[in-house]
Scaffold this motif. Structure first.
Motif, PDB file in Angstrom:
ATOM      1  N   THR A 240       0.801  -1.223   0.000  1.00 19.85           N
ATOM      2  CA  THR A 240       0.000   0.000   0.000  1.00 19.85           C
ATOM      3  C   THR A 240       0.833   1.273   0.000  1.00 19.85           C
ATOM      4  OG1 THR A 240      -0.163  -0.068   2.430  1.00 19.85           O
ATOM      5  CG2 THR A 240      -1.930  -1.125   1.179  1.00 19.85           C
ATOM      6  N   MET A 241       2.067   1.222   0.538  1.00 19.76           N
ATOM      7  CA  MET A 241       2.886   2.437   0.634  1.00 19.76           C
ATOM      8  C   MET A 241       4.084   2.416  -0.307  1.00 19.76           C
ATOM      9  SD  MET A 241       2.742   3.302   4.710  1.00 19.76           S
ATOM     10  CE  MET A 241       2.964   5.059   4.407  1.00 19.76           C
ATOM     11  N   ASP A 242       4.082   1.473  -1.240  1.00 11.26           N
ATOM     12  CA  ASP A 242       5.156   1.392  -2.221  1.00 11.26           C
ATOM     13  C   ASP A 242       6.530   1.285  -1.545  1.00 11.26           C
ATOM     14  OD1 ASP A 242       6.323   1.288  -4.702  1.00 11.26           O
ATOM     15  OD2 ASP A 242       6.503   3.469  -4.905  1.00 11.26           O
ATOM     16  N   LEU A 243       6.647   0.305  -0.639  1.00 13.60           N
ATOM     17  CA  LEU A 243       7.891   0.074   0.080  1.00 13.60           C
ATOM     18  C   LEU A 243       8.459  -1.287  -0.298  1.00 13.60           C
ATOM     19  CD1 LEU A 243       6.575   1.190   3.589  1.00 13.60           C
ATOM     20  CD2 LEU A 243       8.079   2.530   2.109  1.00 13.60           C
ATOM     21  N   GLU A 244       9.685  -1.538   0.106  1.00 13.03           N
ATOM     22  CA  GLU A 244      10.289  -2.845  -0.126  1.00 13.03           C
ATOM     23  C   GLU A 244      10.059  -3.720   1.091  1.00 13.03           C
ATOM     24  OE1 GLU A 244      14.340  -2.810  -1.504  1.00 13.03           O
ATOM     25  OE2 GLU A 244      14.128  -0.735  -2.174  1.00 13.03           O
ATOM     26  N   GLU A 245       9.739  -4.983   0.855  1.00 15.82           N
ATOM     27  CA  GLU A 245       9.604  -5.912   1.970  1.00 15.82           C
ATOM     28  C   GLU A 245      10.991  -6.464   2.260  1.00 15.82           C
ATOM     29  OE1 GLU A 245       6.903  -9.754   3.348  1.00 15.82           O
ATOM     30  OE2 GLU A 245       6.638  -8.849   1.369  1.00 15.82           O
ATOM     31  N   THR A 246      11.453  -6.269   3.481  1.00 12.20           N
ATOM     32  CA  THR A 246      12.825  -6.618   3.782  1.00 12.20           C
ATOM     33  C   THR A 246      13.133  -8.095   3.601  1.00 12.20           C
ATOM     34  OG1 THR A 246      14.512  -6.587   5.477  1.00 12.20           O
ATOM     35  CG2 THR A 246      12.259  -6.919   6.196  1.00 12.20           C
ATOM     36  N   ARG A 247      14.327  -8.342   3.059  1.00 12.31           N
ATOM     37  CA  ARG A 247      14.789  -9.717   2.872  1.00 12.31           C
ATOM     38  C   ARG A 247      16.181  -9.878   3.483  1.00 12.31           C
ATOM     39  NH1 ARG A 247      10.382 -10.524   1.985  1.00 12.31           N
ATOM     40  NH2 ARG A 247       9.290 -11.341   0.167  1.00 12.31           N
ATOM     41  N   TYR A 248      16.596  -8.881   4.247  1.00  9.32           N
ATOM     42  CA  TYR A 248      17.952  -8.884   4.795  1.00  9.32           C
ATOM     43  C   TYR A 248      18.172  -9.997   5.815  1.00  9.32           C
ATOM     44  CZ  TYR A 248      22.030  -7.498   7.489  1.00  9.32           C
ATOM     45  OH  TYR A 248      23.224  -7.492   8.150  1.00  9.32           O
ATOM     46  N   GLU A 249      19.358 -10.587   5.768  1.00 12.17           N
ATOM     47  CA  GLU A 249      19.779 -11.569   6.764  1.00 12.17           C
ATOM     48  C   GLU A 249      21.213 -11.236   7.147  1.00 12.17           C
ATOM     49  OE1 GLU A 249      17.939 -15.805   6.077  1.00 12.17           O
ATOM     50  OE2 GLU A 249      18.645 -15.028   4.148  1.00 12.17           O
ATOM     51  N   GLY A 250      21.479 -11.160   8.439  1.00 15.11           N
ATOM     52  CA  GLY A 250      22.828 -10.829   8.883  1.00 15.11           C
ATOM     53  C   GLY A 250      22.781 -10.039  10.172  1.00 15.11           C
ATOM     54  N   PRO A 251      23.928  -9.506  10.594  1.00 16.92           N
ATOM     55  CA  PRO A 251      24.000  -8.720  11.836  1.00 16.92           C
ATOM     56  C   PRO A 251      23.059  -7.529  11.756  1.00 16.92           C
ATOM     57  CG  PRO A 251      26.194  -9.218  11.012  1.00 16.92           C
ATOM     58  CD  PRO A 251      25.237  -9.605   9.931  1.00 16.92           C
ATOM     59  N   THR A 252      22.500  -7.147  12.886  1.00 18.28           N
ATOM     60  CA  THR A 252      21.567  -6.028  12.877  1.00 18.28           C
ATOM     61  C   THR A 252      21.842  -5.077  14.027  1.00 18.28           C
ATOM     62  OG1 THR A 252      19.218  -5.443  12.813  1.00 18.28           O
ATOM     63  CG2 THR A 252      19.872  -7.191  14.319  1.00 18.28           C
ATOM     64  N   GLY A 253      21.295  -3.890  13.933  1.00 19.74           N
ATOM     65  CA  GLY A 253      21.434  -2.883  14.983  1.00 19.74           C
ATOM     66  C   GLY A 253      20.091  -2.632  15.633  1.00 19.74           C
ATOM     67  N   ILE A 254      20.017  -1.611  16.450  1.00 20.61           N
ATOM     68  CA  ILE A 254      18.778  -1.324  17.172  1.00 20.61           C
ATOM     69  C   ILE A 254      17.649  -0.956  16.220  1.00 20.61           C
ATOM     70  CG2 ILE A 254      19.229   1.128  17.539  1.00 20.61           C
ATOM     71  CD1 ILE A 254      17.579  -1.407  19.981  1.00 20.61           C
ATOM     72  N   VAL A 255      17.970  -0.424  15.047  1.00 18.08           N
ATOM     73  CA  VAL A 255      16.931  -0.095  14.075  1.00 18.08           C
ATOM     74  C   VAL A 255      16.197  -1.359  13.647  1.00 18.08           C
ATOM     75  CG1 VAL A 255      16.466   0.763  11.745  1.00 18.08           C
ATOM     76  CG2 VAL A 255      18.055   1.993  13.211  1.00 18.08           C
ATOM     77  N   GLY A 256      16.946  -2.402  13.353  1.00 16.80           N
ATOM     78  CA  GLY A 256      16.336  -3.666  12.945  1.00 16.80           C
ATOM     79  C   GLY A 256      15.553  -4.310  14.066  1.00 16.80           C
ATOM     80  N   ILE A 257      16.094  -4.241  15.282  1.00 22.83           N
ATOM     81  CA  ILE A 257      15.419  -4.847  16.433  1.00 22.83           C
ATOM     82  C   ILE A 257      14.114  -4.122  16.734  1.00 22.83           C
ATOM     83  CG2 ILE A 257      15.613  -5.357  18.888  1.00 22.83           C
ATOM     84  CD1 ILE A 257      17.387  -7.076  17.049  1.00 22.83           C
ATOM     85  N   LEU A 258      14.144  -2.796  16.700  1.00 21.07           N
ATOM     86  CA  LEU A 258      12.931  -2.028  16.988  1.00 21.07           C
ATOM     87  C   LEU A 258      11.861  -2.262  15.924  1.00 21.07           C
ATOM     88  CD1 LEU A 258      11.356  -0.005  18.653  1.00 21.07           C
ATOM     89  CD2 LEU A 258      12.565   1.859  17.476  1.00 21.07           C
ATOM     90  N   GLN A 259      12.285  -2.371  14.663  1.00 19.66           N
ATOM     91  CA  GLN A 259      11.296  -2.615  13.610  1.00 19.66           C
ATOM     92  C   GLN A 259      10.621  -3.970  13.820  1.00 19.66           C
ATOM     93  OE1 GLN A 259      12.194  -1.517   9.600  1.00 19.66           O
ATOM     94  NE2 GLN A 259      10.984  -3.171   8.724  1.00 19.66           N
ATOM     95  N   GLU A 260      11.406  -4.979  14.172  1.00 16.22           N
ATOM     96  CA  GLU A 260      10.818  -6.296  14.414  1.00 16.22           C
ATOM     97  C   GLU A 260       9.907  -6.286  15.636  1.00 16.22           C
ATOM     98  OE1 GLU A 260      10.884  -9.211  12.513  1.00 16.22           O
ATOM     99  OE2 GLU A 260      11.499  -7.553  11.222  1.00 16.22           O
ATOM    100  N   ALA A 261      10.302  -5.536  16.668  1.00 17.29           N
ATOM    101  CA  ALA A 261       9.474  -5.444  17.873  1.00 17.29           C
ATOM    102  C   ALA A 261       8.128  -4.813  17.534  1.00 17.29           C
ATOM    103  CB  ALA A 261      10.195  -4.618  18.942  1.00 17.29           C
ATOM    104  N   CYS A 262       8.151  -3.807  16.682  1.00 14.56           N
ATOM    105  CA  CYS A 262       6.902  -3.158  16.258  1.00 14.56           C
ATOM    106  C   CYS A 262       6.025  -4.149  15.492  1.00 14.56           C
ATOM    107  CB  CYS A 262       7.204  -1.950  15.360  1.00 14.56           C
ATOM    108  SG  CYS A 262       7.943  -0.552  16.225  1.00 14.56           S
TER     109      CYS A 262
END
Length: 367
Positions: free
Chosen positions: A153-175
């Motif tokens: 709906t918002m013309d975004l990419e669905e993440t497919r990343y695999e590997g080390p992550t930072g707080i940005v990745g953790i917070l997005q998953e928590a949401c």
């Protein structure tokens, strides 16, 4: 139980967050949130307890004098609220701090508790990573999410990343697990000129955020800073033939890769933004490729070998940001393979996280 005394009822609130450190190459993301806070005169209403989340040997407190009295500022994460008026008012909850040293799950849960109490409708996390992108072209900004419906709906990419992550990745998953719509916006910063600040990347993030949440953001002096920054880097490149040749190679690769985009949708998007900026009171807007800020932005150089083109540090591979190969270069006091303590991402990725110094745009945040 979180008590929010003095915080008014918010209108369609969106939470916008950025963290200094691994996810903040060139300090681009944290500077963007600081800009919003300054332009809209944000009022701080909460701060997380520094004792719970920070290692003070990693993020040290600072001492300062206030009218002759010594005081201490502790590293932490603060929340402020800005009221945005206009025809379609919408309030923002701004989250700005340093990537925590420990207890990341508790950290995210505390932020989500605030989001729930304030009725936040969406969380937007800003990040910046180092990439193989020329400073002379528009800054690539990728929007990623873990929510397939939101991506559509918002013309975004669905993440497919695999590997080390930072707080940005953790917070997005928590949401995502909490059922809160979350999007990460990642800007790619040229790895050969990673010294902060990078107003051009900050400007690109704000432009993309403006499109995403439907608010006109006052840019202040950012467009002028961007032009000055680009002129400064142009001059530095012109003085070093090796760097100039390398930049030209990046330009050719970028132009070839984006040739199909130089049409329809991309042009229409830039034209719409231009028209919005031309409306009364909007002020001049930056062109698509305006650089961000002036000042010293030296190229990375190996003092031993005299090489101007920096070797790329190992990092997770880029996915989300077009033409941006993640390079975990540090942008502060941190080692070259990691982002500076104050904000330099690694190569995680735009999808939900990206290292601040050399992140990869397909961020693991939104795996």
């Amino acid at each position: 139980m979180i008590e929010l005394e003095g915080v008014p009822e918010l209108i369609d609130p969106v939470m916008v967050a950025a963290f200094e450190g691994w996810n903040d190459a060139g300090d681009a993301a944290s500077t963007a949130v600081a800009h919003l806070d300054r332009e809209w005169k944000g009022e701080v209403f909460a701060a997380l307890d520094a004792e719970d989340y920070y290692d003070f040997q990693v993020n040290r407190p600072t001492v300062f004098l206030d009218n002759g009295v010594r005081k201490i500022t502790w590293p932490t994460t603060r929340l402020s609220v800005v009221r945005v008026g206009g025809d379609k008012p919408r309030d923002l909850v701004l989250v700005r701090g340093i990537e925590p040293s420990m207890r990341w799950r508790s950290f995210c849960n505390e932020l989500l508790a605030f989001a729930h109490e304030l009725g936040v409708e969406m969380v937007v996390i800003l990040g910046a990573l180092l990439g193989d992108t020329p400073h002379t072209r528009p800054v690539p900004v990728s929007g990623v999410t873990s929510d397939s419906d939101l991506a559509r709906t918002m013309d975004l990419e669905e993440t497919r990343y695999e590997g080390p992550t930072g707080i940005v990745g953790i917070l997005q998953e928590a949401c995502t697990h909490a059922g809160v719509p979350a999007v990460s916006l990642w800007a790619a910063v040229p790895h050969y000129v990673s010294q902060p600040p990078n107003p051009k990347a900050t400007l690109a993030l704000l432009n993309r955020l403006e499109d995403l949440i439907g608010l006109r953001i006052p840019l202040g002096e950012l467009p002028e800073d961007a032009r000055a920054w680009q002129l400064g880097v142009d001059q530095l490149a012109a003085e070093d033939s090796e760097v100039a040749e390398y930049v030209q190679t990046l330009e050719e690769a970028r132009d070839t890769a984006e040739l199909p985009e130089a049409s329809g949708e991309a042009i229409a998007r830039e034209f719409e933004r231009y028209l919005r900026r031309r409306e009364p009171g909007a002020g001049p807007g930056p062109g698509p490729g305006v650089a961000t800020e002036g000042g010293d932005s030296p190229f990375l150089r190996d003092p031993g070998s005299g090489r101007t083109r920096p070797p790329k540090p190992e990092q997770p591979g880029p996915e989300a940001v077009p033409g941006a190969e993640s390079v975990p270069g540090a942008t502060g006091e941190n080692p070259p393979g990691e982002a500076p303590e104050s904000g330099s991402p690694e190569t995680e990725g735009p999808d939900g996280e990206g290292p601040e110094n050399g992140g990869t745009p397909d961020g693991d945040p939104g795996k």
